[in-house]
Design a protein around this motif. Structure first.
Motif, mmCIF file in Angstrom:
data_model
loop_
_atom_site.group_PDB
_atom_site.id
_atom_site.type_symbol
_atom_site.label_atom_id
_atom_site.label_comp_id
_atom_site.label_asym_id
_atom_site.label_seq_id
_atom_site.Cartn_x
_atom_site.Cartn_y
_atom_site.Cartn_z
ATOM 1 N N VAL A 71 0.895 -1.148 -0.060
ATOM 2 C CA VAL A 71 -0.074 -0.231 0.002
ATOM 3 C C VAL A 71 0.702 1.378 -0.151
ATOM 4 C CG1 VAL A 71 -2.329 0.082 1.134
ATOM 5 C CG2 VAL A 71 -0.477 -0.621 2.216
ATOM 6 N N ALA A 72 2.015 1.257 0.418
ATOM 7 C CA ALA A 72 2.931 2.124 0.527
ATOM 8 C C ALA A 72 3.671 2.630 -0.698
ATOM 9 C CB ALA A 72 4.181 1.843 1.607
ATOM 10 N N PRO A 74 3.275 4.022 -4.396
ATOM 11 C CA PRO A 74 2.141 4.874 -4.894
ATOM 12 C C PRO A 74 1.338 4.401 -5.803
ATOM 13 C CG PRO A 74 4.523 5.899 -4.926
ATOM 14 C CD PRO A 74 4.645 4.634 -4.432
ATOM 15 N N GLY A 77 -0.861 2.328 -3.777
ATOM 16 C CA GLY A 77 -1.717 3.120 -2.900
ATOM 17 C C GLY A 77 -2.825 3.867 -3.676
ATOM 18 N N ALA A 78 -2.711 4.263 -4.994
ATOM 19 C CA ALA A 78 -3.798 5.017 -5.645
ATOM 20 C C ALA A 78 -4.729 4.016 -6.009
ATOM 21 C CB ALA A 78 -3.225 5.473 -6.904
ATOM 22 N N ALA A 80 -5.556 1.423 -4.077
ATOM 23 C CA ALA A 80 -6.274 1.069 -3.025
ATOM 24 C C ALA A 80 -7.321 2.305 -2.415
ATOM 25 C CB ALA A 80 -5.340 0.870 -1.906
ATOM 26 N N ARG A 81 -6.846 3.306 -2.822
ATOM 27 C CA ARG A 81 -7.835 4.415 -2.700
ATOM 28 C C ARG A 81 -9.075 4.602 -3.297
ATOM 29 N NH1 ARG A 81 -8.514 10.067 -0.402
ATOM 30 N NH2 ARG A 81 -10.744 9.903 -0.664
ATOM 31 N N ASP A 85 -12.931 3.907 -1.751
ATOM 32 C CA ASP A 85 -14.054 4.938 -2.323
ATOM 33 C C ASP A 85 -15.115 4.396 -2.842
ATOM 34 O OD1 ASP A 85 -12.261 6.881 -1.105
ATOM 35 O OD2 ASP A 85 -12.012 8.004 -2.892
ATOM 36 N N VAL B 71 -4.954 6.863 1.851
ATOM 37 C CA VAL B 71 -4.124 6.056 1.731
ATOM 38 C C VAL B 71 -3.212 6.519 0.417
ATOM 39 C CG1 VAL B 71 -4.318 3.586 2.512
ATOM 40 C CG2 VAL B 71 -5.899 4.730 0.707
ATOM 41 N N ALA B 72 -3.690 6.917 -0.660
ATOM 42 C CA ALA B 72 -2.761 7.298 -1.609
ATOM 43 C C ALA B 72 -1.581 8.215 -1.332
ATOM 44 C CB ALA B 72 -3.543 7.515 -2.816
ATOM 45 N N GLY B 77 -0.108 6.207 3.602
ATOM 46 C CA GLY B 77 0.234 5.037 2.788
ATOM 47 C C GLY B 77 1.231 4.288 3.861
ATOM 48 N N SER B 98 -10.271 5.824 3.886
ATOM 49 C CA SER B 98 -9.690 7.255 3.592
ATOM 50 C C SER B 98 -10.932 8.331 3.898
ATOM 51 C CB SER B 98 -9.488 7.248 2.121
ATOM 52 O OG SER B 98 -8.223 6.236 2.171
#
Lengths: 350, 350
Positions: A71-72, A74, A77-78, A80-81, A85, B71-72, B77, B98
């Motif tokens: 998740v860390a 990018p 992470g994006a 996952a976001r 949502d 998270v992003a 993250g 988030s």
DNA sequence: GTGAAAGCGCTAACAG
DNA sequence: CTGTTAGCGCTTTCAC
């Protein structure tokens, strides 16, 4: 201790069933009068449904699982976001598991998600190509699906899964063509581990465009690396060392004029190594990445790359999972376009 | 459809209770003989526990919740990764929400997590200072704790919560002192929204160090912004425009010689705006950030910042939640040191 | 050491 | 439209 549906029902003077119907939707309808009473009691008492109990009774939870490398990172992470949502919009919570691409951990994560009875599993970073590890994972996934679970993937995982398909190959090909158009004729590619499907697809795109332009195997150097900053750094170091050694041995100009890293994170490492060696980008060597992560434009110099709508892809994967009508084609695929973005890190070949 | 504990028990010829004891740990012990039989049946049948059922029976789930802005965002993250890993080590899955720092969404997320009966909630990005929104959130958190939930926070949320306390103030002060040491006397600070506790703490650190060095209010310009790239960009634009206007009105040299953005993401925006205006960093203006996100060193130029061990902080928050003995001090706090990292974006004042 | 049985809180037939 | 009731799969006393 906690307020239960029973408490609410009693307080409102109705049956458990009625309370359940008004508070947690149902096909059946309840008179506005009782309905109001129940709602009033519910928030007078501060009722909060017990999700595990609901999941047990309904045989499916209010959560969605996401499987990714990290998740860390990018890129993930994006995604996952986007998944989070979309899940939230559907009233669901999202369970995120970082596996670092380790098949054992992926397997374990899938089992955990299955045990949780998640409504769906989004495979964002499990692009294994290795058939061995793949088999066990497929079995775990199959077991999950047999029990009503839905699996959706970002990047191809074989037929049968709803899939969000970014145009990795096309984007890589276009990028390569653009680079060729700048006069580059000797190109180094830093790709990912063999087991990652995205890496393979992108590599194929590059190779394809290079071949179409008449470049031979010797003009396209392929170097594998982990899709991390350090991976990119080490890979370009190997490429340069090898070229320099060849140079000293008599060859000339064997250094590539451009290096294409098949992930932005990797490209960041490439830039770092080049900077450290005092090689000017893009004057001496051009560099390009892939993904267009948020900070790509802030790197030194601003990175040319291929943009993918990461968050949308995550959201799309959820839609595919939740909406039986979504997606087209027999594999229920959603195609996502990739767009070449040329910035300061690439220039005319020297 | 799914294999249940009952199926396993029958297959192994033991009671439900015995099967439960061997498969899902318990204080009581079972003879090795039966134990083996049960385990054999379990994996012959491919048994997978039903987590919701377990959660219902045990009155607590095998999940942990994380509340954060986005998270992003690299900052969150990294924290999410730390939380996820620590949770996994404890056999738990992590639910990530988030909220973009929106109090309404935070409230909703807390209720959802509570409904899920998560074992603990880690507050990573809810540093509201606004008492209004804070009250309702505190109530929701209190309700959760009253029912046995554990709340742990990264950055202070008031007493009563186990807290991982990064040295925001100290780190900011040290950074400022280092900048002052480079001869800077006119410093602009791009801080975050008032409701974010981290932003306040960091700002205080800067102000404190500046005051200690004898800088007056006019020499320290404070500009608020969202902690995003665009926020930073807009903030520095306002700062420069104002300074330039003053310049034209007769003042001279009112431009700051350094801008400190209290988050790296913000600093990336600052760098972008400066680059666009053709202002050389660090020759004309120095820039510093805060957090040391992974790509900080790859920005143009490499960003001076204050390093925080983000992933460790997340893991620490989980340990605090799960281990009653962890943490010291009456608020069960874990202090985390911040370290100033000077790179290429800062230089001697011109 | 092992088993029987009573829930955990909620949903979903099934009657009324 | 509303209420009764039987589980969902598992844990956990409580006896044996």
């Amino acid at each position: 201790m906690a307020v239960t549906l029973g408490d609410v029902a009693r307080h409102a003077g109705v049956s458990l069933a009625t309370a359940s119907r008004v508070l947690n939707g149902s096909a059946r309808t309840v008179t506005e009068e009782l309905s109001a009473k129940v709602r009033a009691s519910a928030d007078a008492l501060g009722y909060l449904p017990n999700a595990p109990a609901q999941a047990l009774a309904r045989a499916t939870g209010a959560t969605i699982g996401v499987l990714l490398h990290d998740v860390a990172d990018p890129y993930f992470g994006a995604i996952a976001r986007g998944v989070g949502d979309a899940a939230a919009r559907a009233g669901l919570l999202s369970l995120v598991t970082s596996t670092d691409g380790d098949p054992e951990r992926e397997l374990h994560a899938i089992r955990m998600l299955h045990a949780q009875r998640v409504r769906a599993i989004v495979l964002a970073g499990s692009g294994y190509t290795d058939p061995d590890a793949g088999r066990r994972i497929d079995e775990a996934l199959a077991a999950y699906r047999d029990q009503g679970g839905i699996v959706t993937a970002i990047t191809d995982h074989g037929p049968g899964y709803g899939t969000v398909l970014p145009d990795n190959r096309g984007g890589a090909a276009e990028l390569t063509t653009a680079l060729l158009g700048l006069g580059h004729r000797r190109i180094a590619v830093v790709t990912g581990p063999e087991r990652m499907r995205v890496a393979q697809e992108r590599l194929e795109g590059v190779l394809e465009a290079a071949a179409a332009a008449g470049l031979g195997g010797e003009e396209v150097l392929v170097e594998r690396a982990e899709f991390t900053r350090d991976g990119g750094r080490a890979a370009v170091a190997r490429i340069l060392d090898r070229a320099d050694r060849a140079d000293r041995a008599g060859g000339a100009g064997v250094r590539p004029s451009v290096v294409v890293a098949l992930s932005d994170i990797c490209a960041a490492g490439v830039l770092a190594e080049l900077r450290e060696r005092g090689i000017a980008v893009p004057e001496e060597i051009s560099v390009a990445g892939f993904d267009d992560i948020p900070l790509a434009t802030d790197l030194a110099p601003a990175l040319s790359t291929v943009r993918l709508p990461l968050a949308d892809m995550g959201a799309e994967a959820v839609r595919l999972a939740l909406d039986p009508a979504a997606g087209s084609g027999d594999g229920r695929q959603v195609l996502v376009a990739a767009e070449v973005v040329l910035r300061a890190s690439t220039a005319q070949a020297p």
